[in-house]
Design an enzyme around this catalytic site. Structure first.
Site, PDB file in Angstrom:
ATOM      1  N   LYS A 252      87.993  38.921  64.246  1.00  0.00           N
ATOM      2  CA  LYS A 252      86.931  38.450  63.347  1.00  0.00           C
ATOM      3  C   LYS A 252      87.339  38.857  61.938  1.00  0.00           C
ATOM      4  O   LYS A 252      87.423  40.038  61.625  1.00  0.00           O
ATOM      5  CB  LYS A 252      85.573  39.042  63.716  1.00  0.00           C
ATOM      6  CG  LYS A 252      84.442  38.462  62.858  1.00  0.00           C
ATOM      7  CD  LYS A 252      83.072  38.966  63.287  1.00  0.00           C
ATOM      8  CE  LYS A 252      81.914  38.173  62.715  1.00  0.00           C
ATOM      9  NZ  LYS A 252      81.849  38.078  61.276  1.00  0.00           N
ATOM     10  N   ARG A 257      84.585  31.039  55.685  1.00  0.00           N
ATOM     11  CA  ARG A 257      84.615  30.020  56.739  1.00  0.00           C
ATOM     12  C   ARG A 257      84.923  28.680  56.099  1.00  0.00           C
ATOM     13  O   ARG A 257      84.361  28.328  55.063  1.00  0.00           O
ATOM     14  CB  ARG A 257      83.233  29.974  57.410  1.00  0.00           C
ATOM     15  CG  ARG A 257      83.015  28.871  58.446  1.00  0.00           C
ATOM     16  CD  ARG A 257      83.431  29.355  59.798  1.00  0.00           C
ATOM     17  NE  ARG A 257      83.008  28.466  60.871  1.00  0.00           N
ATOM     18  CZ  ARG A 257      81.992  28.699  61.689  1.00  0.00           C
ATOM     19  NH1 ARG A 257      81.236  29.774  61.518  1.00  0.00           N
ATOM     20  NH2 ARG A 257      81.728  27.879  62.691  1.00  0.00           N
ATOM     21  N   GLU A 303      89.049  30.639  59.282  1.00  0.00           N
ATOM     22  CA  GLU A 303      88.575  31.636  58.318  1.00  0.00           C
ATOM     23  C   GLU A 303      89.727  31.820  57.339  1.00  0.00           C
ATOM     24  O   GLU A 303      90.867  32.051  57.762  1.00  0.00           O
ATOM     25  CB  GLU A 303      88.243  32.950  59.050  1.00  0.00           C
ATOM     26  CG  GLU A 303      87.588  33.984  58.185  1.00  0.00           C
ATOM     27  CD  GLU A 303      86.070  33.788  58.004  1.00  0.00           C
ATOM     28  OE1 GLU A 303      85.503  32.794  58.521  1.00  0.00           O
ATOM     29  OE2 GLU A 303      85.452  34.630  57.325  1.00  0.00           O
TER      30      GLU A 303
HETATM   31  P1  ATP Z   1      78.618  38.052  59.322  1.00  0.00           P
HETATM   32  O1  ATP Z   1      77.863  38.580  58.164  1.00  0.00           O
HETATM   33  O2  ATP Z   1      78.666  38.981  60.480  1.00  0.00           O
HETATM   34  O3  ATP Z   1      79.932  37.419  58.974  1.00  0.00           O
HETATM   35  P2  ATP Z   1      77.511  35.483  59.445  1.00  0.00           P
HETATM   36  O4  ATP Z   1      76.048  35.256  59.488  1.00  0.00           O
HETATM   37  O5  ATP Z   1      78.229  35.162  58.184  1.00  0.00           O
HETATM   38  O6  ATP Z   1      77.723  36.962  59.852  1.00  0.00           O
HETATM   39  P3  ATP Z   1      78.166  35.090  62.107  1.00  0.00           P
HETATM   40  O7  ATP Z   1      77.684  33.982  62.921  1.00  0.00           O
HETATM   41  O8  ATP Z   1      77.441  36.347  62.305  1.00  0.00           O
HETATM   42  O9  ATP Z   1      78.163  34.691  60.602  1.00  0.00           O
HETATM   43  O10 ATP Z   1      79.684  35.351  62.375  1.00  0.00           O
HETATM   44  C1  ATP Z   1      80.502  34.257  62.398  1.00  0.00           C
HETATM   45  C2  ATP Z   1      81.328  34.232  61.153  1.00  0.00           C
HETATM   46  O11 ATP Z   1      82.484  35.003  61.309  1.00  0.00           O
HETATM   47  C3  ATP Z   1      81.825  32.832  60.963  1.00  0.00           C
HETATM   48  O12 ATP Z   1      80.949  32.107  60.150  1.00  0.00           O
HETATM   49  C4  ATP Z   1      83.172  32.999  60.320  1.00  0.00           C
HETATM   50  O13 ATP Z   1      83.042  32.917  58.923  1.00  0.00           O
HETATM   51  C5  ATP Z   1      83.599  34.400  60.664  1.00  0.00           C
HETATM   52  N1  ATP Z   1      84.764  34.470  61.549  1.00  0.00           N
HETATM   53  C6  ATP Z   1      85.797  35.303  61.380  1.00  0.00           C
HETATM   54  N2  ATP Z   1      86.692  35.189  62.353  1.00  0.00           N
HETATM   55  C7  ATP Z   1      86.245  34.229  63.194  1.00  0.00           C
HETATM   56  C8  ATP Z   1      86.747  33.669  64.412  1.00  0.00           C
HETATM   57  N3  ATP Z   1      87.881  34.058  64.963  1.00  0.00           N
HETATM   58  N4  ATP Z   1      85.998  32.710  65.015  1.00  0.00           N
HETATM   59  C9  ATP Z   1      84.835  32.300  64.475  1.00  0.00           C
HETATM   60  N5  ATP Z   1      84.325  32.797  63.324  1.00  0.00           N
HETATM   61  C10 ATP Z   1      85.015  33.764  62.692  1.00  0.00           C
END
Ligand code: ATP
Length: 568
Positions: A252, A257, A303
């Site tokens: 992650k 994104r 990402e």
């Molecule tokens: P956070 O603040 O934890 O990043 P968020 O609300 O922005 O949370 P989440 O759904 O919690 O988003 O986490 C998914 C996010 O993590 C995705 O929107 C993406 O930007 C990021 N990400 C990083 N690595 C990956 C991956 N391998 N697969 C999918 N998403 C990933």
């Protein structure tokens, strides 16, 4: 349709503050709108002149609008300025000036909703030398054809401050009720809206073809899809219950994104998490994707992270320097980036939204030729918790955020925080609390050392069920003196003089200043407690909240009340 009919509805909406009443007024009105006008009316009601992801902006400065009011009203700009100083609102100024204006002897005809929409779009595309005057002249012609009350709304539309208090989900719900007779089709329409986040297309499809048409809506290259999100877990022991015995585990990354679309003509467009077109920020990535993805057409996700010359990952703050309008090529050289590809949603004429993750990754693997700048996410497939933990530690060692655990059989759930993806971050393991993305809906004046600036912000979570914002904490810690000093400026354009209709609040929490729900902040909190004063999930509050940073998110992408309830 005559614009004045829309104005009557806007007047009603402006007086209403209950979500249900808004839906009732809107659905009743939508029923009467001819199918050919419904798209335009849906955009306008949201204060937009095209789909949300279209980057068209009206680009009119307040000064030009006041000039337009003066010209249309036949009085001097100085007089208009005096009225503006008293009213404090460009819309009310337009209404008053045009109210006083003697009616012309030769009627100028009625303003239709379509003509208004076309001219607003013309204002948006007019550019080059003398364009401000051209834009103002178009505005004057609109003012001349509308009633004084209509002028109030036109002035707000061109400034981008039309505040009907209506969110897109309220419009979507109202359209569903209007064209299917009840709320039963809500889920189907929301699903379609996640794949096609264009309220105009949804409105027209519903009006012309009902739910049958809605169910046929699919991916369209060049039109962004709302992105899939991840759930959180308390303990990895819950994994088998949630997504089976065997999992794909990816790194992650804390970057940006990205959804990249390549159409039949080879044109590549990059969309952000907010669905903004950010292609111009990453000309380097466009070039890499052109070369390194072997497909005529695609929609892929990644990402993007910043790297150094050796290809080593750089912190999020470094990548943020690439968020700019000027000196882009200079920063392309200064801050190279890497796209960690992790999904494919469309490939050479076929939608893969409903295919399994395993199948999608297989395609991705086939079409991406890896380099320093475009590569696949780090990944293992395992059924062994200790292997998962080892990989997690390895990712932390690389200074990544943690891991994403993905259901091998899971489909791509557009716009949904479902169980097909689970995030596992270092904060969970160290038993620190997670952060929350909250919407700023009000502020309290500071006292003592903070006199003259805001002392605390009132923050809310989002409740998607009723499209409302529920208060969850007062935030005063974590803001530096500089951050505090610039708050009034940053929030000024969202200031409104009464409670925004989508905010649910108890009388004990009424702030000194209200804001339209727009700005999202990341907040760290020590715990979640019960509170009779906050409305989040009927009475939950964050204790010792601390400001971390601003988030590039839409208010509807904030942490939901349900998530907070589940964490509690
Ligand atoms: P956070 O603040 O934890 O990043 P968020 O609300 O922005 O949370 P989440 O759904 O919690 O988003 O986490 C998914 C996010 O993590 C995705 O929107 C993406 O930007 C990021 N990400 C990083 N690595 C990956 C991956 N391998 N697969 C999918 N998403 C990933």
């Amino acid at each position: 349709m005559d614009f004045e009919k829309l104005v009557e509805v806007y007047e009603e909406l402006e007086k209403t503050s209950s979500g249900n009443a808004l839906r009732e007024i809107l659905s009743g009105f939508f029923k009467k709108v001819p199918a050919e006008d419904i798209a335009v009316i849906s955009y306008l009601t949201l204060g937009q002149i095209s789909s949300d992801y279209d980057s068209s902006v009206l680009g009119l400065a307040e000064k030009s609008v006041l000039k337009g009011i003066a010209k249309a009203g036949g009085i001097s700009e100085k007089e208009v300025k005096l009225i503006m100083d008293k009213k404090g609102d460009v819309g009310l100024t337009a209404e008053q000036v045009l109210h006083k204006k003697p009616r012309t002897l030769v009627p100028v005809g009625k303003l239709t909703v379509n003509e208004l929409f076309e001219k607003l779009n013309k204002i948006a595309v007019t550019s080059g030398s003398g364009s401000q005057d051209q834009k103002t002249n178009i505005l004057v012609s609109l003012f001349q054809k509308s009633s004084p009350i209509g002028a109030k709304y036109i002035a707000r539309m061109v400034l981008g401050t039309l505040r009907m208090g209506v969110g897109d989900m309220t419009v979507i719900d109202s359209l569903t009720i209007a064209f299917t007779g009840d709320k039963k089709g809500k889920e189907e329409v929301e699903k379609a809206y996640n794949i096609c986040p264009d309220v105009g297309i949804i409105a027209e499809t519903l009006a012309k073809h009902g739910l049958k048409g809605i169910n046929k809506i699919d991916i369209h290259v060049g039109r962004p899809i709302k992105m899939m999100l991840a759930q959180r877990l308390k303990s990895l022991d819950e994994l088998p219950k949630k997504i089976g015995e065997k999992w794909a585990v990816e790194g992650k990354y804390d970057g940006e994104r990205l959804q990249a679309h390549k159409d039949k003509n080879g044109k590549i467009t990059l969309f952000s998490r907010k669905l903004d077109d950010i292609t111009s920020q990453f000309p380097d990535l466009v070039r890499y994707l052109e070369k390194q993805i072997k497909a005529k057409e695609f929609v892929v996700e990644a990402e993007v992270i910043a790297i150094d010359d050796q290809g080593k990952h750089q912190p999020f703050q470094v990548l943020m320097q690439r968020k700019r309008k000027h000196d882009i090529e200079e920063y392309v050289k200064k801050i190279p980036v890497q796209a960690k590809m992790f999904d494919v949603l469309y490939y050479n004429g076929k939608s893969y939204l409903h295919e399994s993750y395993e199948k999608r990754y297989e395609i991705l693997h086939k079409i991406v030729s890896k380099s320093k700048n475009v590569t696949l996410s780090d990944r293992i497939i395992t059924d062994d918790l200790s292997k998962l933990n080892d990989f997690f530690k390895q990712m932390l060692h690389e200074k990544y955020e943690g891991v994403m655990i993905k259901d091998l059989n899971g489909e791509y759930q557009a716009g949904t925080r479902g169980w097909n993806w689970i995030k596992w971050k270092k904060e969970y393991v160290k038993d620190l609390s997670d952060t929350f993305d909250l919407v700023v809906i009000g502020a309290f004046h500071g006292r003592g050392k903070r006199a003259g600036v805001y002392g605390a912000l009132l923050c809310a979570s989002y409740n998607p069920k009723n499209d409302q914002f529920e208060t969850v904490c007062k935030l005063g810690t974590g803001l530096t003196d500089e951050a505090l000093a610039e708050l009034p400026n940053r929030l000024e354009k969202y200031k409104v003089n009464k409670k925004p209709s989508r905010v649910v609040i108890s009388k004990e929490m009424i702030p000194d200043v209200w804001f339209e729900p727009k700005v999202v902040v990341e907040v760290l909190a020590a715990e979640i407690t019960k509170s009779p004063y906050h409305t989040c999930a009927n009475g939950l509050a964050l204790r010792f909240p601390r400001f971390i940073r601003y988030r590039e998110k839409k208010p509807e992408q904030a942490t939901t009340s349900k998530e907070i309830e589940e964490m509690a």
